[in-house]
Design a protein around this motif. Sequence first.
Motif, PDB file in Angstrom:
ATOM      1  N   GLU A  61      53.609  48.738  40.502  1.00  0.00           N
ATOM      2  CA  GLU A  61      53.380  48.982  39.067  1.00  0.00           C
ATOM      3  C   GLU A  61      54.687  49.034  38.282  1.00  0.00           C
ATOM      4  OE1 GLU A  61      50.282  51.742  38.415  1.00  0.00           O
ATOM      5  OE2 GLU A  61      50.754  52.064  36.304  1.00  0.00           O
ATOM      6  N   VAL A  62      54.694  48.402  37.100  1.00  0.00           N
ATOM      7  CA  VAL A  62      55.863  48.507  36.219  1.00  0.00           C
ATOM      8  C   VAL A  62      55.933  49.936  35.682  1.00  0.00           C
ATOM      9  CG1 VAL A  62      55.917  46.065  35.536  1.00  0.00           C
ATOM     10  CG2 VAL A  62      54.530  47.678  34.216  1.00  0.00           C
ATOM     11  N   LEU A  63      57.145  50.428  35.490  1.00  0.00           N
ATOM     12  CA  LEU A  63      57.320  51.773  34.923  1.00  0.00           C
ATOM     13  C   LEU A  63      57.446  51.689  33.402  1.00  0.00           C
ATOM     14  CD1 LEU A  63      59.815  53.243  37.553  1.00  0.00           C
ATOM     15  CD2 LEU A  63      57.314  53.190  37.613  1.00  0.00           C
ATOM     16  N   ALA A  64      57.917  50.539  32.914  1.00  0.00           N
ATOM     17  CA  ALA A  64      58.061  50.341  31.461  1.00  0.00           C
ATOM     18  C   ALA A  64      56.679  50.291  30.809  1.00  0.00           C
ATOM     19  CB  ALA A  64      58.804  49.041  31.187  1.00  0.00           C
ATOM     20  N   THR A  65      56.621  50.683  29.535  1.00  0.00           N
ATOM     21  CA  THR A  65      55.352  50.587  28.800  1.00  0.00           C
ATOM     22  C   THR A  65      55.464  49.648  27.595  1.00  0.00           C
ATOM     23  OG1 THR A  65      55.931  52.588  27.576  1.00  0.00           O
ATOM     24  CG2 THR A  65      54.500  52.871  29.494  1.00  0.00           C
ATOM     25  N   VAL A  86      52.100  42.193  40.346  1.00  0.00           N
ATOM     26  CA  VAL A  86      52.664  43.102  39.339  1.00  0.00           C
ATOM     27  C   VAL A  86      51.527  43.864  38.657  1.00  0.00           C
ATOM     28  CG1 VAL A  86      54.092  43.280  37.287  1.00  0.00           C
ATOM     29  CG2 VAL A  86      54.570  41.483  38.969  1.00  0.00           C
ATOM     30  N   LYS A  87      51.617  45.193  38.746  1.00  0.00           N
ATOM     31  CA  LYS A  87      50.549  46.037  38.189  1.00  0.00           C
ATOM     32  C   LYS A  87      50.943  46.439  36.768  1.00  0.00           C
ATOM     33  CE  LYS A  87      47.659  49.690  40.058  1.00  0.00           C
ATOM     34  NZ  LYS A  87      47.691  50.855  40.944  1.00  0.00           N
ATOM     35  N   ILE A  88      50.053  46.140  35.830  1.00  0.00           N
ATOM     36  CA  ILE A  88      50.359  46.303  34.409  1.00  0.00           C
ATOM     37  C   ILE A  88      49.272  47.168  33.765  1.00  0.00           C
ATOM     38  CG2 ILE A  88      50.602  45.042  32.214  1.00  0.00           C
ATOM     39  CD1 ILE A  88      52.638  43.898  33.931  1.00  0.00           C
ATOM     40  N   PRO A  89      49.668  48.177  32.963  1.00  0.00           N
ATOM     41  CA  PRO A  89      48.642  49.013  32.331  1.00  0.00           C
ATOM     42  C   PRO A  89      47.867  48.287  31.224  1.00  0.00           C
ATOM     43  CG  PRO A  89      50.825  49.664  31.573  1.00  0.00           C
ATOM     44  CD  PRO A  89      51.035  48.630  32.648  1.00  0.00           C
ATOM     45  N   MET A  90      46.617  48.700  31.039  1.00  0.00           N
ATOM     46  CA  MET A  90      45.740  48.130  30.017  1.00  0.00           C
ATOM     47  C   MET A  90      46.140  48.670  28.642  1.00  0.00           C
ATOM     48  SD  MET A  90      43.308  46.874  28.323  1.00  0.00           S
ATOM     49  CE  MET A  90      42.737  45.657  29.466  1.00  0.00           C
ATOM     50  N   LYS A  96      49.529  41.345  26.601  1.00  0.00           N
ATOM     51  CA  LYS A  96      50.486  40.266  26.291  1.00  0.00           C
ATOM     52  C   LYS A  96      51.317  39.924  27.537  1.00  0.00           C
ATOM     53  CE  LYS A  96      52.880  40.868  22.437  1.00  0.00           C
ATOM     54  NZ  LYS A  96      53.581  41.702  21.424  1.00  0.00           N
ATOM     55  N   ALA A  97      51.705  40.956  28.265  1.00  0.00           N
ATOM     56  CA  ALA A  97      52.512  40.741  29.483  1.00  0.00           C
ATOM     57  C   ALA A  97      51.689  40.013  30.554  1.00  0.00           C
ATOM     58  CB  ALA A  97      53.026  42.079  30.010  1.00  0.00           C
ATOM     59  N   ILE A  98      50.416  40.375  30.685  1.00  0.00           N
ATOM     60  CA  ILE A  98      49.554  39.713  31.683  1.00  0.00           C
ATOM     61  C   ILE A  98      49.446  38.223  31.360  1.00  0.00           C
ATOM     62  CG2 ILE A  98      47.135  39.506  32.456  1.00  0.00           C
ATOM     63  CD1 ILE A  98      47.060  42.640  32.239  1.00  0.00           C
ATOM     64  N   LYS A  99      49.283  37.891  30.092  1.00  0.00           N
ATOM     65  CA  LYS A  99      49.204  36.470  29.681  1.00  0.00           C
ATOM     66  C   LYS A  99      50.533  35.764  29.972  1.00  0.00           C
ATOM     67  CE  LYS A  99      47.399  32.844  27.574  1.00  0.00           C
ATOM     68  NZ  LYS A  99      48.328  31.800  27.962  1.00  0.00           N
ATOM     69  N   TYR A 100      51.634  36.440  29.691  1.00  0.00           N
ATOM     70  CA  TYR A 100      52.960  35.858  29.972  1.00  0.00           C
ATOM     71  C   TYR A 100      53.077  35.547  31.472  1.00  0.00           C
ATOM     72  CZ  TYR A 100      58.018  35.679  30.760  1.00  0.00           C
ATOM     73  OH  TYR A 100      59.274  35.301  31.162  1.00  0.00           O
ATOM     74  N   THR A 111      45.699  47.594  35.386  1.00  0.00           N
ATOM     75  CA  THR A 111      45.306  48.933  35.836  1.00  0.00           C
ATOM     76  C   THR A 111      44.890  49.821  34.669  1.00  0.00           C
ATOM     77  OG1 THR A 111      45.979  50.764  37.276  1.00  0.00           O
ATOM     78  CG2 THR A 111      47.671  49.912  35.777  1.00  0.00           C
ATOM     79  N   LEU A 112      44.284  50.959  35.005  1.00  0.00           N
ATOM     80  CA  LEU A 112      43.813  51.949  34.024  1.00  0.00           C
ATOM     81  C   LEU A 112      42.720  51.351  33.137  1.00  0.00           C
ATOM     82  CD1 LEU A 112      47.258  53.593  33.177  1.00  0.00           C
ATOM     83  CD2 LEU A 112      45.330  54.743  34.289  1.00  0.00           C
ATOM     84  N   VAL A 113      41.743  50.730  33.786  1.00  0.00           N
ATOM     85  CA  VAL A 113      40.615  50.118  33.069  1.00  0.00           C
ATOM     86  C   VAL A 113      39.403  51.048  33.154  1.00  0.00           C
ATOM     87  CG1 VAL A 113      38.970  48.183  33.174  1.00  0.00           C
ATOM     88  CG2 VAL A 113      41.444  47.759  33.257  1.00  0.00           C
ATOM     89  N   PHE A 114      38.878  51.377  31.989  1.00  0.00           N
ATOM     90  CA  PHE A 114      37.780  52.347  31.907  1.00  0.00           C
ATOM     91  C   PHE A 114      36.591  51.848  31.089  1.00  0.00           C
ATOM     92  CE2 PHE A 114      41.589  54.759  32.844  1.00  0.00           C
ATOM     93  CZ  PHE A 114      41.160  55.584  33.871  1.00  0.00           C
TER      94      PHE A 114
END
Length: 218
Positions: A61-65, A86-90, A96-100, A111-114
Motif C-alpha cells: 500500500e502507498v503511504l501517500a494520500t 500497488v494498493k491505492i485508497p478509494m 486518478k492514480a489507478i487510471k494512471y 482498497t477501503l471500498v465500502f
Amino acid sequence: MKFFIDTANLAQIKEAQALGILDGVTTNPSLMAKEGIKGHENILNHYRAICDIVDGDVSAEVLATDYDGMIKEGEMLAALHDQIVVKIPMTKDGIKAIKYFYDKDIRTNCTLVFSIGQALLAAKAGATYVSPFVGRLDDIASDGVELVAQIVDLYRFYGYNTEVLAASIRSTQHIIQCAEVGADVITSPLDSILGLLKHPLTDSGLAKFVEDSKKMNA
Ligand code: E4P
C-alpha cells in the motif's frame, strides 16, 4: 477462488505457503506497523522478503494520500518486484492514480471500498482488484458479504475485468460466505483459513481409523 493471506508476518506467510494453497498476500500500513517495520529501506526489504516466500501477487500500500505522492511511491513499489500490486485508497486522487497506473500496465488494488458506487469507479478506472471490507461493514451493523455479492453481480453484468477481493475477513464463515457469492479472491488471517480444515466428525473419524489400524498391524 484465490486465497490470499492478510498479514505482514513472515512466519505466518511461510506457514500458509507451505499448505500449498496460497495465491498471494495483502498488507496494509497497520499490518506492517504491527510487525515493527519502520523506515524506507526496511519497508522495501520486507516486501522483497514476502515476494521471496510466495509465488503470487503481493499488495503493497502507498503511504501517500495525494496524487503525486501516490504516483511516485506506486512506481517505486511496482519496480521493486513483478509480484507487487500497488494498493491505492478509494479517494478522488486514488482513482486518478489507478487510471494512471492502468495506462502504464501497473497493477493496482483499490482498497477501503465500502459501497457499490466506489466499486463501480474502481472498475472504470481499471483497478486489477477491488477490496470491499467485509468485517468493517459488519462492525457497523451493515452487511459486508451482501456488498461483495452486489459487486460480483455488477462486474459480471458489465463484463469488468477487475477481480473482487473480499478483504477484512474476520472468520472462517466469512470465507465460506464470500465463496458462495462468487468473490474472485478472499484475503484472510491465517487462523480463519485454518478454520476451514476443522470438523469434529473428521477428528472422531480419524481417531477411530487410527485405533482400528492398530488391529490391522496386529
Ligand atoms: C486488506 O487488504 C485489508 O487492508 C484488510 O483486510 C483490513 O482488515 P481489517 O478490517 O481486519 O483491518
